[in-house]
Motif scaffolding. Structure first.
Motif, short mmCIF file in Angstrom:
data_model
loop_
_atom_site.label_atom_id
_atom_site.label_comp_id
_atom_site.label_asym_id
_atom_site.label_seq_id
_atom_site.Cartn_x
_atom_site.Cartn_y
_atom_site.Cartn_z
N ILE A 454 6.89 14.73 33.73
CA ILE A 454 7.83 14.72 34.85
C ILE A 454 7.24 13.91 36.00
N ASN A 455 8.11 13.16 36.67
CA ASN A 455 7.75 12.40 37.87
C ASN A 455 8.54 12.97 39.05
N VAL A 456 7.83 13.47 40.06
CA VAL A 456 8.51 14.00 41.25
C VAL A 456 9.02 12.82 42.06
N LEU A 457 10.31 12.84 42.33
CA LEU A 457 10.94 11.70 42.97
C LEU A 457 12.07 12.17 43.88
N GLY A 458 12.04 11.74 45.12
CA GLY A 458 13.10 12.12 46.05
C GLY A 458 13.13 13.61 46.28
N THR A 459 14.29 14.22 46.07
CA THR A 459 14.43 15.67 46.25
C THR A 459 14.43 16.41 44.93
N GLY A 460 14.06 15.70 43.85
CA GLY A 460 14.06 16.34 42.53
C GLY A 460 12.97 15.80 41.65
N ILE A 461 13.25 15.83 40.35
CA ILE A 461 12.28 15.36 39.36
C ILE A 461 12.98 14.43 38.38
N ARG A 462 12.18 13.60 37.73
CA ARG A 462 12.69 12.63 36.75
C ARG A 462 11.76 12.63 35.55
N GLN A 463 12.34 12.82 34.36
CA GLN A 463 11.52 12.84 33.15
C GLN A 463 11.25 11.41 32.70
N ILE A 464 9.96 11.08 32.49
CA ILE A 464 9.59 9.72 32.11
C ILE A 464 9.15 9.63 30.66
N GLY A 465 9.10 10.76 29.96
CA GLY A 465 8.71 10.70 28.56
C GLY A 465 8.25 12.05 28.04
N TYR A 466 7.65 11.99 26.86
CA TYR A 466 7.18 13.20 26.19
C TYR A 466 5.74 12.98 25.70
N TRP A 467 5.09 14.09 25.48
CA TRP A 467 3.82 14.07 24.74
C TRP A 467 3.92 15.10 23.64
N SER A 468 3.52 14.71 22.45
CA SER A 468 3.45 15.66 21.33
C SER A 468 2.13 15.46 20.61
N ASN A 469 1.66 16.52 20.03
CA ASN A 469 0.43 16.43 19.25
C ASN A 469 0.64 15.66 17.97
N TYR A 470 1.89 15.36 17.67
CA TYR A 470 2.24 14.63 16.45
C TYR A 470 2.08 13.13 16.61
N SER A 471 2.60 12.60 17.74
CA SER A 471 2.58 11.15 17.93
C SER A 471 2.13 10.71 19.30
N GLY A 472 1.68 11.60 20.15
CA GLY A 472 1.20 11.20 21.46
C GLY A 472 2.32 10.95 22.44
N LEU A 473 2.16 9.93 23.29
CA LEU A 473 3.12 9.61 24.34
C LEU A 473 4.29 8.83 23.77
N SER A 474 5.50 9.19 24.21
CA SER A 474 6.68 8.51 23.70
C SER A 474 7.85 8.74 24.64
N THR A 475 8.79 7.80 24.60
CA THR A 475 10.04 7.97 25.34
C THR A 475 11.12 8.58 24.45
N VAL A 476 10.77 8.83 23.19
CA VAL A 476 11.68 9.45 22.23
C VAL A 476 11.30 10.92 22.08
N SER A 477 12.29 11.79 21.95
CA SER A 477 12.02 13.22 21.87
C SER A 477 11.16 13.55 20.66
N PRO A 478 10.31 14.56 20.75
CA PRO A 478 9.44 14.92 19.62
C PRO A 478 10.22 15.26 18.36
N GLU A 479 11.41 15.87 18.51
CA GLU A 479 12.20 16.26 17.34
C GLU A 479 12.59 15.02 16.52
N THR A 480 12.83 13.90 17.19
CA THR A 480 13.13 12.65 16.48
C THR A 480 11.88 12.11 15.79
N LEU A 481 10.74 12.22 16.46
CA LEU A 481 9.50 11.69 15.89
C LEU A 481 9.04 12.49 14.68
N TYR A 482 9.39 13.78 14.63
CA TYR A 482 8.96 14.61 13.50
C TYR A 482 9.56 14.12 12.18
#
Length: 953
Positions: A454-482
């Motif tokens: 998550i990136n704190v931005l303005g008055t809220g938050i913005r998701q910039i990606g995911y981390w999974s123990n399966y494939s590391g950092l990604s902009t694709v959801s872990p369920e897709t990477l599985y």
């Protein structure tokens, strides 16, 4: 007795107790039973100890001797026992006891106790989630089949559980399952330990991957100084080390709400003086807000800084948003993690149900989802336990003995008899809850751990990606990477763009020079030879030379100031050991090393080098006994024996040609003397015959007299070898090439090079000198007697040395490349190392060519032969001249000489009279033609194809 505990955060926990069967028939057994209850001891303030809560449940079998024990009798018995244990009672809660006739039947009620801080974001969410899970479990007839779960809550008041050490020892004996987020807890150490939330070990792995993804090497860790904080930072340290990163500075904060702004200010002032600008914040939310407020006041939330907060911050942001603009302004650009829970219809339905119940305040966070699923996990496991005939009963542990002079009666504690069966059912759980697929791996942790970034931005938050123990950092959801093969390659690690502190999209460099008044300590070799590269200015602490100019030019190209000072290394009497100089970086004596430092393998293992600014490798220098060009230089390519053999073969070839041509070629006939001369002349002319095959090599004549042809011949020889003092050449020759050290001769200066080579191995000198090309080229620029023999047999270069993973090494490499591209590097080279006096390249070209002077003897022989031939020929011509008529003398001497010259030229142009020999030769030729059956014209054409024109005389 089953005790189930999971820590929601550092300041909140859930503690559950299930029931047991009391089958014994005396109150002494009941006393032992009460002693086996968990005494949750905590610290309020400092050392005041109170008994927080007891939940007593059980299945009682009616017994005449024991009778029906009413609540009053039970309370009296319990208070009496507590007095004997000298336990201070704050309050007591008793649950009514149910009577059944069959101990093996399912219990009517299984009581669960829970402890956490009620007045906290996580506590408020967890309380609601547990209550809702309890309602759903008890209303579902397909599970527990008539047995109800009952939960009693206890406010832990978030005091760190300092007194839980004794309780944990007891729980290590009787506990069935402990569910927590402490990364140091291990199933190997605690066999009944099971984790139903994501471990902080995975969270710290995600943080380490983020740090490595952006190319940062050093981070600063700020953490709460308790078990949760210390263990989290310990896990972060290990994960960073796996990626060649490190925690350069860490500082703990008291885990209490009494931490003041001044305390935080003192900590952040020290952090601001550090080199790293990457700050990992692992504290509870209350302290986190204080840290951000003070950091914003100190201008530490601007350009160049990076703040990464663990999931405690995201929990508060999810549950308490929206925050005031003033609070959000202090956190702009911060990165934080949130335990990932996949999107599903069940999850969306529960969110809608939550909002209906709470109106969105507090908001549901990931720990609320895990608390809900944990209740269901216990329900499924207990149901399977009872279906397998499991009975909740305890027995004494003979390994437990009473402490001397203690009133605690530790022998009264007992263990759960069927704990292994219940643990097995918990580990075999496999169902889909609000948090996704709940299943355990071999480490007794949940499978497929993942986090949202998550990136704190303005008055809220913005998701910039995911981390999974399966494939590391990604902009694709872990369920897709599985559904895809795992890919942890660096090119596959991606995140969306980040708005960093200071509202910039440019990734921060992550470090600056510390503003603490300290200068960068740079070691410089104090050379006594080849001072053109680096030398100390006499009487000062300053240095000059090619290497120094390259360093200062590169530093001037950096986008920031680099305060440094040069520190001399060496005694000034001989060149220092460069290996020792580089090792000074690892010991902390130097922050960098600048000079003519060769980049070799053993050094790259301990330090980092910049981009090479000079290409250099080891070469061999030897004295070449250059043969002087003389009249007979053309004889040198062949030995005397070779010349004799060659001349003999020429004569043999001439004889063979004579035999073949004698009968058909008039030029090979005639008097014996004429035929011998023809044979010898033909053989001699063969030496100068222009063959079809051209000789292409410019080394057709060997012109080097040195017996050393390259490194192979030098190794196999037994003659001494010179090397420069302090150079890595000694180690390379002895360790890599296995040359005996007794053959190696240290030389300290170019003058010693020349002297040793001049003397040679027979007079106490050396056969060759092995050194780096840069030194050798400078040496040969003024020493024309010596040459490089063979090829360069190592490939390396010179660079500046820095500590491992130093960011300055990377920036300096970029600056050196810029110097090379804009031509400044070459200009610095020409300033210090421009060749003079003796040009190496031109000299090498000269020695590889054969001059005209080398062949004048050969040409002299040819000239003499031609002169003698012409002399004889003209003598014959003069003999044929007719005497001058007498009338010619009257015309004068001038006209007489003119007429004589005219007669000579006329005679030269006149065809020789062949009347005496021609008739006979034509007769022989005609006879031959008749025998062969060919015409004279055909024979004439055949002879013309021999490409040789012979005289008919």
């Amino acid at each position: 007795m089953l005790i189930t505990k999971f820590t929601v955060t550092g300041d909140s926990s859930l503690l559950a107790f299930t029931g047991f069967d009391l089958l014994q028939e005396s109150d002494s057994v009941f006393r032992k039973l009460l002693c086996s209850l968990l005494l949750s001891v905590t610290s309020i303030g400092s050392i005041t100890t109170v008994f927080l809560g007891i939940i007593i449940t059980g299945l009682w079998k009616h017994n005449a001797s024991l009778g029906l024990i009413g609540e009053v009798n039970l309370l009296v018995l319990f208070v009496e026992l507590l007095n004997q244990l000298e336990v201070t009672v704050d309050w007591i809660h008793l649950v009514p006891i149910k009577l059944i006739s069959n101990a093996s039947a399912r219990p009517a009620v299984v009581n669960i106790g829970a402890m956490f801080k009620f007045d906290s974001t996580i506590g408020r969410v967890a309380k609601i989630a547990i209550d809702e899970a309890l309602k759903d479990v008890n209303s579902n007839s397909s599970i527990l089949k008539g047995t109800k779960l009952n939960i009693t809550l206890q406010d832990s008041n978030c005091n760190g559980f300092l007194g839980m050490v004794e309780a944990l020892r007891y729980m290590a004996t009787d506990v069935v399952a402990i569910i927590a987020t402490d990364p140091t807890l291990s199933s190997l150490e605690f066999p009944f330990f099971v984790r139903t939330t994501q471990s902080d070990l995975y969270q710290m792995t995600a943080v380490a991957d983020i740090v490595d993804h952006y190319g940062w090497k050093d981070v600063i860790a700020i953490y709460t100084d308790d078990d949760w904080g210390r263990n989290g930072v310990s896990a972060l340290k290990d994960k960073l080390a796996e990626r060649r990163c490190r925690i350069s500075y860490k500082v703990g904060i008291q885990p209490y709400s009494t931490v003041t702004r001044g305390d935080v200010m003192d900590i952040l002032v020290k952090v601001a003086l550090m080199q790293s600008r990457i700050v990992v914040l692992h504290v509870n939310p209350q302290i986190a807000f204080k840290v951000f407020a003070v950091a914003n006041h100190l201008e530490m939330m601007g350009n160049g800084y990076v703040w990464i907060a663990t999931d405690q911050l995201s929990l508060v942001l999810d549950s308490n948003s929206p925050f005031s603009s003033e609070t959000m302004d202090t956190m702009q650009g911060v990165l934080t993690l949130r335990q990932h829970t996949p999107d599903s219809d069940k999850k969306r339905a529960f969110f809608a149900r939550w909002n209906d119940m709470t109106g969105g305040s507090p908001g549901l966070n990931s720990f609320g989802l895990y608390a809900y699923d944990t209740v269901w996990l216990l329900a499924y496991s207990l149901d399977a336990f009872f279906n397998q005939g499991g009975v909740i009963s305890f027995s004494n542990d003979s390994r437990i003995s009473s402490v001397a002079d203690s009133t605690l009666h530790l022998e009264a504690m007992s263990i759960f008899d069927n704990g292994k069966l219940l643990l097995k059912n918990i580990l075999q759980s496999d169902f889909v809850g609000l948090t996704g697929h709940l299943k355990f791996n071999s480490d007794k942790s949940l499978i497929l751990p993942a986090f949202d970034i998550i990136n704190v931005l303005g008055t809220g938050i913005r998701q910039i990606g995911y981390w999974s123990n399966y494939s590391g950092l990604s902009t694709v959801s872990p369920e897709t990477l599985y559904t895809r093969p795992p890919n942890r390659s660096s090119t596959n690690q991606k995140l969306h763009s980040v708005i960093w502190p200071g509202e910039t999209l440019s990734t921060p460099r992550g470090w600056v020079f510390p503003n603490n008044g300290k200068l960068l300590r740079i070691g410089v070799p104090n050379r006594v030879s080849f001072k053109e590269f680096v030398s100390r200015i006499q009487g000062t602490d300053m240095f000059k030379g090619f290497c120094i100019d390259v360093f200062t030019a590169a530093v001037n190209l950096l986008p920031y100031a680099v305060p440094y000072k040069f520190i001399s290394f060496g005694d000034g009497h001989q060149n220092p050991s460069y290996t020792e100089l580089v090792n000074k970086i690892t010991t902390g004596d130097f922050d960098a090393v600048v000079g003519d430092i060769a980049i070799v393998t053993n050094r790259t293992r301990i330090v980092d080098f910049t981009q090479p600014y000079v290409s250099s490798g080891l070469v061999i220098v030897a004295r070449l006994e250059k043969q002087r060009s003389g009249a007979w230089a053309f004889l040198r390519p062949f030995s005397p024996r070779m010349w004799i053999v060659t001349a003999s073969f020429f004569i043999i070839v001439g004889i063979v040609i004579w035999i073949l041509e004698h009968r058909i070629n008039d030029e090979f006939r005639g008097p014996p003397k004429h035929q011998v001369i023809t044979i010898l002349w033909f053989s001699f002319s063969t030496m100068f015959f222009a063959h079809r095959e051209n000789t292409m090599s410019t080394l057709g004549l060997e012109h080097l007299s040195s017996p050393i042809k390259g490194i192979e011949s030098l190794v196999t020889d037994n003659e001494p070898i010179g090397y420069q003092v302090g150079s890595f050449a000694e180690r390379y020759l002895s360790e890599e090439l296995n040359i005996s050290r007794s053959r190696l001769v240290p030389l300290g200066s170019p003058e010693e090079y020349a002297s040793a080579l001049e003397r040679g191995p027979g007079n106490g000198g050396v056969a060759a000198v092995v050194d780096e090309r840069s030194y050798v080229e400078l040496f040969l620029s003024s020493q024309c007697k010596f040459r490089i023999v063979g090829q360069e047999f190592t490939k390396s270069g010179w660079g500046f040395a820095f500590p491992r993973d130093s960011p300055l090494a990377i920036d300096m490499s970029s600056a050196i490349l810029t110097l090379a591209e804009n031509g400044d590097l070459q200009r610095i080279h020409d300033k210090w190392l421009k060749q003079s006096t003796c040009s190496l390249d031109s000299t090498e070209i000269e020695t590889s060519q054969l001059n005209l002077s080398s062949f004048w003897g050969l040409f002299l022989i040819c000239g003499i032969a031609c002169f003698i031939s012409l002399f004889i020929y003209f003598m014959q011509i003069f003999q044929q001249l007719p005497p001058a008529p007498e009338s010619a003398s009257s015309t004068g001497p001038v006209s007489s000489r003119s007429r004589r010259l005219q007669r000579i030229l006329s005679l030269l142009d006149e065809k020789e009279d062949q009347s005496k020999n021609g008739h006979k030769r034509r007769k022989v030729d005609n006879d031959g033609d008749e025998e062969l059956g060919s015409s004279p014209k055909r024979r004439e054409r055949s002879n013309s194809n021999r490409n040789v024109t012979w005289s008919n005389t």
